[in-house]
Enzyme design. Structure first.
Site, PDB file in Angstrom:
ATOM      1  N   PHE A   1      -4.287   2.424  14.401  1.00  7.33           N
ATOM      2  CA  PHE A   1      -4.561   3.659  13.717  1.00  7.33           C
ATOM      3  C   PHE A   1      -5.650   2.955  12.577  1.00  7.33           C
ATOM      4  CE2 PHE A   1      -1.357   5.790  15.898  1.00  7.33           C
ATOM      5  CZ  PHE A   1      -1.115   6.398  14.448  1.00  7.33           C
TER       6      PHE A   1
ATOM      7  N   ASP B   1      -3.865  -6.500   3.995  1.00  7.59           N
ATOM      8  CA  ASP B   1      -5.105  -7.288   4.129  1.00  7.59           C
ATOM      9  C   ASP B   1      -4.842  -8.807   3.671  1.00  7.59           C
ATOM     10  OD1 ASP B   1      -5.561  -5.207   5.217  1.00  7.59           O
ATOM     11  OD2 ASP B   1      -7.068  -4.913   3.785  1.00  7.59           O
TER      12      ASP B   1
ATOM     13  N   LYS C   1     -11.348  -4.141  18.173  1.00  8.42           N
ATOM     14  CA  LYS C   1     -10.275  -5.095  18.346  1.00  8.42           C
ATOM     15  C   LYS C   1      -9.991  -4.992  19.633  1.00  8.42           C
ATOM     16  CE  LYS C   1      -9.907  -4.365  13.572  1.00  8.42           C
ATOM     17  NZ  LYS C   1      -9.843  -5.867  13.212  1.00  8.42           N
TER      18      LYS C   1
ATOM     19  N   LYS D   1      -4.185 -24.551  -5.525  1.00 12.99           N
ATOM     20  CA  LYS D   1      -3.933 -22.602  -5.687  1.00 12.99           C
ATOM     21  C   LYS D   1      -4.614 -22.453  -6.637  1.00 12.99           C
ATOM     22  CE  LYS D   1      -4.469 -23.139  -0.986  1.00 12.99           C
ATOM     23  NZ  LYS D   1      -5.928 -22.894  -0.047  1.00 12.99           N
TER      24      LYS D   1
ATOM     25  N   ASN E   1       0.999  -0.989   0.152  1.00 11.81           N
ATOM     26  CA  ASN E   1      -0.104  -0.331   0.376  1.00 11.81           C
ATOM     27  C   ASN E   1       0.697   1.170   0.081  1.00 11.81           C
ATOM     28  OD1 ASN E   1       0.474   0.496   3.144  1.00 11.81           O
ATOM     29  ND2 ASN E   1      -0.344  -1.525   3.556  1.00 11.81           N
TER      30      ASN E   1
ATOM     31  N   LYS F   1     -14.455  -0.214  14.847  1.00  9.91           N
ATOM     32  CA  LYS F   1     -12.829  -0.596  14.996  1.00  9.91           C
ATOM     33  C   LYS F   1     -12.391  -0.852  16.734  1.00  9.91           C
ATOM     34  CE  LYS F   1      -8.435  -0.745  13.455  1.00  9.91           C
ATOM     35  NZ  LYS F   1      -6.953  -0.283  11.897  1.00  9.91           N
TER      36      LYS F   1
END
Length: 397
Positions: free
Chosen positions: A323, A278, A341, A288, A209, A337
């Site tokens: 974050f 992710d 979490k 696979k 990312n 979140k």
């Protein structure tokens, strides 16, 4: 940043003395009160007028100079100084400091100073490696002074080796480490994650990312400057480890998960600032790999949720901050979140908000806890880090 702080710079006879003019300018721009003392030999390399112009203070060289208002200058500066940096430090001044010799303004003032003393040796390689010089340097360390290791490179004498004075930025880092903040996090152990993990698709391609790691590094640097013992688990690239921070480099989300899991229990505050990919490719095998119309499609699986693991396994006396990067419903999604979490705080920012997002030097963060929500203005990432730790310390009591 350094309002109300007094920095004393000791300059000795070395060609590297020219760097201290730039350091002096950098310190005055941070609003420090800078006083420069020079040995007589140093004046052969740079004129005292340079420092007087930059600091608006007389540059002290002669202990018995009568061209200024009477004061016992070495005693006055010794009481006033918050930190002393001797740079460049010649073999001569190092020997004087090690053995208590006070025969000029600089060496006399150094004996009168009770604050932290930082020494940056700069000299020919053979001189630096001489056992006598190394013994004197060790004496300085034994007396509690901090000695900055010189760089290796091309020296003024055209030799290549150790003895090169570090850059002005490095010298400034040592000063800021000592006086930028009150050391209100001394005794705290802080774990920070930073950067963007990479998930290899094959030897050439990977999933990642846009995170640069700047926010995580600002958090680690700020905690260290406030006195904490900091461990940085970093997937960032091209960023040097902050001064005083132990860094564990990682590549993939699994690498980061394993590093965090092994380190978590030894820390009081954990800030998960890394942007973890992710998904990661599943183990590649005939089962696979799916081929459709000539294209190869790899099966992907979710990576480990590091923040969720931290929330699930945190001790009662630990504080976990995560974050959240959102594109809509910032507070609602981030608060969800927080609960999911089991974190103690979420630092949320909006990907499309000006001044926030990846790769910037600023951030716009909303701090969300179970009790309240606080929206911070646009700040530098270092100021944002300071605010985050201020709130964490308040919550921890």
């Amino acid at each position: 940043m350094l309002q109300g702080k007094t920095v004393v710079l000791g300059v000795t006879g070395s060609i590297a003395a020219y760097k201290i003019a730039n350091l002096t300018s950098m310190l005055t721009k941070l609003h420090a009160d800078v006083h420069v003392l020079m040995t007589e030999n140093a004046t052969n390399f740079i004129n005292p007028i340079t420092f007087e112009t930059l600091t608006n203070h007389k540059c002290l060289v002669d202990t018995f100079d009568r061209n200024f208002n009477y004061n016992i200058e070495h005693v006055a500066l010794g009481e006033k100084a918050d930190v002393v940096l001797v740079a460049p430090a010649s073999a001569n001044i190092i020997a004087k400091m090690a053995h208590g010799i006070a025969d000029d303004m600089l060496s006399t003032t150094l004996l009168a100073c009770r604050c932290k003393k930082i020494v940056a040796p700069a000299m020919n390689t053979n001189m630096y490696d001489n056992p006598v010089v190394q013994s004197n340097i060790q004496i300085l360390r034994d007396f509690g002074m901090e000695v900055i290791e010189p760089d290796t490179g091309l020296l003024a004498c055209k030799a290549v080796g150790r003895g090169k004075m570090p850059s002005e930025d490095t010298l400034l880092d040592y000063i800021l480490q000592e006086i930028q903040y009150e050391h209100d996090m001394t005794g705290k152990r802080v774990l920070v994650t930073a950067g963007a993990t990479r998930e290899a698709l094959d030897p050439v391609r990977y999933i990642t990312n846009h995170s640069t790691g700047k926010m995580g590094y600002a958090l680690a640097r700020t905690a260290a400057r406030r006195g904490a013992a900091v461990t940085l688990v970093s997937a960032a690239r091209g960023l040097a480890a902050p001064l005083g921070v132990r860094m564990i480099p990682v590549e993939s989300a699994q690498d980061m998960y394993e590093a965090v899991r092994s380190q978590a229990d030894a820390h009081d505050i954990i800030v998960k600032a890394a942007a973890v990919a992710d998904y990661t490719p599943a183990e590649i095998s005939d089962q696979k790999i799916k081929k459709k119309e000539g294209d190869t499609v790899l099966s992907l699986v979710r990576t480990k949720d590091i923040l969720a693991w931290l929330g699930e396994h945190k001790r009662e006396d630990q504080f976990v901050c995560g974050f959240s990067m959102e594109t809509e419903n910032l507070v609602e999604n981030s608060r969800a979140k927080l609960y999911k979490k089991k974190a103690d705080m979420i630092a949320a920012n909006h990907l499309r908000q000006e001044g926030a997002g990846f790769g910037t030097d600023t951030n716009v963060v909303t701090l969300i806890t179970e009790e309240d929500t606080e929206e911070l203005p646009i700040l530098s990432k270092e100021e944002t880090a300071r605010c985050i730790f201020d709130r964490i310390l308040e919550k921890m009591g």
